[in-house]
Design a protein around this motif. Structure first.
Motif, short mmCIF file in Angstrom:
data_model
loop_
_atom_site.label_atom_id
_atom_site.label_comp_id
_atom_site.label_asym_id
_atom_site.label_seq_id
_atom_site.Cartn_x
_atom_site.Cartn_y
_atom_site.Cartn_z
N PRO A 241 0.75 -0.90 0.39
CA PRO A 241 0.10 0.17 -0.17
C PRO A 241 0.88 1.07 0.54
O PRO A 241 2.02 1.32 1.32
CB PRO A 241 -0.80 0.37 1.68
N GLY A 242 0.64 1.93 -0.69
CA GLY A 242 1.48 3.68 -1.12
C GLY A 242 1.57 4.30 -0.08
O GLY A 242 -0.11 3.70 0.60
N LEU A 243 2.29 5.00 0.75
CA LEU A 243 1.61 6.13 1.26
C LEU A 243 0.17 7.38 0.67
O LEU A 243 -0.55 7.67 1.97
CB LEU A 243 2.54 7.63 1.98
N ILE A 244 -0.14 7.01 -0.62
CA ILE A 244 -0.48 7.86 -0.33
C ILE A 244 -2.23 7.59 -1.49
O ILE A 244 -1.07 7.51 -2.92
CB ILE A 244 -0.92 9.96 -1.23
N PRO A 245 -2.92 6.47 -1.67
CA PRO A 245 -3.67 5.26 -2.31
C PRO A 245 -3.86 6.42 -3.14
O PRO A 245 -4.04 5.12 -4.53
CB PRO A 245 -4.01 4.53 -1.34
N GLY A 246 -4.90 7.25 -2.92
CA GLY A 246 -5.57 7.81 -3.80
C GLY A 246 -4.56 8.49 -4.51
O GLY A 246 -5.21 9.72 -5.83
N GLY A 247 -3.63 9.16 -4.57
CA GLY A 247 -2.90 10.14 -5.65
C GLY A 247 -2.46 9.86 -6.90
O GLY A 247 -2.33 8.98 -7.46
N LYS A 248 -2.15 10.56 -7.27
CA LYS A 248 -2.16 11.36 -8.59
C LYS A 248 -1.01 11.06 -8.98
O LYS A 248 -0.47 12.38 -8.98
CB LYS A 248 -2.74 12.28 -9.84
N LEU A 249 -0.13 9.90 -9.85
CA LEU A 249 1.25 9.92 -10.10
C LEU A 249 1.64 10.76 -11.11
O LEU A 249 1.25 9.49 -12.08
CB LEU A 249 2.02 8.71 -9.53
N ILE A 250 2.65 11.31 -11.70
CA ILE A 250 2.76 11.76 -13.04
C ILE A 250 4.19 10.89 -13.24
O ILE A 250 5.22 12.04 -12.88
CB ILE A 250 2.99 13.29 -13.40
N ALA A 251 5.10 10.10 -13.40
CA ALA A 251 5.72 9.57 -13.90
C ALA A 251 7.35 9.82 -14.92
O ALA A 251 6.69 9.30 -16.07
CB ALA A 251 6.34 8.23 -13.45
N VAL A 252 8.26 10.32 -14.80
CA VAL A 252 8.70 10.45 -16.08
C VAL A 252 9.93 9.87 -15.71
O VAL A 252 10.95 10.21 -14.95
CB VAL A 252 9.54 11.86 -16.44
N ASP A 253 10.48 9.23 -16.96
CA ASP A 253 10.95 7.82 -16.69
C ASP A 253 12.64 9.10 -17.51
O ASP A 253 12.76 9.21 -18.68
CB ASP A 253 11.74 6.54 -17.73
N ALA A 254 13.58 8.83 -17.19
CA ALA A 254 14.31 9.94 -17.68
C ALA A 254 15.89 9.34 -16.97
O ALA A 254 16.96 10.04 -17.97
CB ALA A 254 15.00 11.15 -17.29
N PHE A 255 15.44 8.03 -16.89
CA PHE A 255 17.06 7.48 -17.46
C PHE A 255 17.58 6.68 -18.23
O PHE A 255 16.31 6.17 -19.14
CB PHE A 255 17.32 6.39 -16.09
N HIS A 256 18.22 5.84 -18.50
CA HIS A 256 18.47 4.81 -19.73
C HIS A 256 19.68 3.91 -19.18
O HIS A 256 20.52 4.53 -18.52
CB HIS A 256 18.91 5.56 -21.34
N ARG A 257 19.49 2.65 -19.56
CA ARG A 257 21.23 1.45 -19.17
C ARG A 257 22.22 1.99 -20.02
O ARG A 257 22.68 1.57 -20.57
CB ARG A 257 19.99 -0.16 -19.25
#
Length: 464
Positions: free
Chosen positions: A265-281
């Protein structure tokens, strides 16, 4: 004759075991199956590598040491001591090369004018990539340096041509996690240490519908932790680059907004998350994000009107990133970053050490400082960051350790406070977090815990 053959066969097997030194190692699957040894693992299915696979016992009372076999347990070869020892000394293992700190042959700039860019092109610089920064009203540019010119000289030349621009190397930044610490209970809900409220018990003044920004590695959107589909993922890295691993990003995202009905369970289960994947291998288990991409990620999130951005990453100081952080901060957006895991004597890492970023260090369940966490006057707050139970990259869950997993606690607290008071200014928010923090270590602000341990009991029930 038969007895003689048997002894010869046994002696040969013993000699093979002595030379190979690995037949009776606890990690040998054949031996584990033969001896009936069991291994207790975390409830996970990570496929990206990195970190331990749990912390359980092998089911045997002995231990294994290099060149010594089992001690305290039953040996497969009790007569091994009668065989001659190896006379040739082992070669010392060469130290692994340090990972690169910046992209080769590249510099980046924010605020280079068209005429200045023309001068640089005439001097042999080549534009590799440029991206308008809508929120900042300028563009970020990645340049290849001229042939035969050192990076240092190229940077100095570009700075002299564009003195008002933020020009620097294209430094690499990395996630801040370390091998997993063992769980002492089945769920390792570190949030209990700071009194984080259950979702169903949140006061009416602490709404869950908040928008959080995240800059991190790739994320597995099909993990059951995201069954509510409250996460949007934007990949910034070029498709020509290998995708980063999903371990770190999935764990941080689930810790923030994971489903309340999942094992994580998340800290804010009802929260909206915009996740930017700015990484590469960039190499084997080496996920990196260049300063160029971090600046673009911050601009994107500012344009999406998030109120708080989680930055569980760290690297060297960089003028381009510093300017981007400044621009975001001037828009009233709170940025929370990891304090770094390079040890208590390490130099400050960035963006956490920038003035308008909240730097978060990690503590364990006994409120002791994480031994690898960075220290310094830039540390603002402490939060749980040792054996934090969160999502694995494929399915299930496992404990995670590092200042990367402490930062989301403060990010979530900021998000909930700003949701309950949309007009709360950053200075007032910091004051409130400071006033309610549990003071650990020396009285007042100190380089180990900052202002102290986050007190989640006070984030929603007071507006004083």
């Amino acid at each position: 004759m038969l007895t003689t053959c048997k002894l010869a066969l046994i002696a040969s097997l013993a000699a093979i075991a002595l030379v190979s030194g690995g037949i009776v190692a606890p990690g040998n699957m054949l031996v584990r199956e033969t001896l009936g040894a069991g291994v207790a693992l975390a409830d996970d299915d990570d496929d990206d590598g990195g970190g331990n696979r749990g912390s359980g016992s092998s089911g045997r009372s002995g231990s294994y040491g290099a060149g010594a076999g089992w001690s305290g347990g039953k040996s497969l070869f009790p007569f091994r001591g009668f065989l001659p020892r190896r006379s040739t000394p082992r070669r010392p293992r060469a130290a692994a090369p340090a990972p690169p700190t910046r992209a080769p042959e590249e510099i980046v700039g924010l605020g280079i004018s068209p005429s200045e860019l023309g001068q640089l092109a005439a001097a042999g610089f080549e534009v590799l990539e440029r991206d308008p920064m809508a929120t900042f009203g300028t563009e970020v540019i990645k340049l290849r340096i001229p042939p035969g010119v050192t990076l240092e000289s190229a940077r100095q030349q570009a700075r002299s041509v564009a003195p008002q621009a933020a020009v620097d190397f294209n430094h690499y930044f990395r996630p801040e996690q370390h091998p997993d610490a063992p769980c002492v209970t089945s769920d390792c809900l570190a949030r209990e240490v700071i009194g984080w409220p259950e979702a169903q018990s949140w006061p009416g003044t602490c709404p869950a519908g908040v928008r959080i920004g995240l800059v991190d590695t790739a994320i597995n959107p099909d993990h059951i932790a995201f069954e509510a589909r409250n996460i949007e993922i934007v990949r910034l890295a070029s498709d020509a680059l290998p995708e980063s691993g999903k371990q770190h990003g999935t764990a941080v995202a689930a810790l923030l907004v994971g489903s309340a009905t999942s094992r994580t369970p998340g800290l804010i289960p009802g929260g909206k998350l915009i996740a930017v994947d700015a990484f590469h291998r960039a190499g084997r288990q080496d996920d990196v994000s260049a300063a160029f991409d971090l600046a673009r990620a911050l601009d994107l999130l500012a344009g999406r009107q998030v109120k708080v951005i989680n930055l569980s990453l760290a690297g060297p100081p960089n003028l381009l990133l510093e300017q981007a952080v400044k621009e975001v901060g001037e828009r009233g957006i709170i940025m929370v970053a990891a304090a770094g895991n390079d040890g208590p004597r390490a130099k400050p890492v960035y963006p956490g050490a920038y003035e308008n970023v909240i730097a978060v260090t990690a503590t364990d369940r006994q409120k002791r400082p994480y031994r690898r966490a960075g220290r310094g006057e830039h540390i603002d707050f402490a939060a749980p960051g040792v054996a934090v139970w969160t999502a694995a990259s494929v399915r299930g869950a496992r404990p995670k350790t590092g200042t990367s997993f402490a930062a989301p606690f403060v990010t979530a607290a900021v998000a909930m406070m700003m949701a309950s008071e949309p007009d709360l200014v950053p200075e007032r928010l910091r004051d409130r977090l400071t006033g309610h923090a549990e003071d650990l270590g020396d009285p007042g602000k100190d380089p180990v815990f900052g202002w102290g341990l986050l007190n989640a009991r006070a984030i929603c029930d007071t507006k004083t």
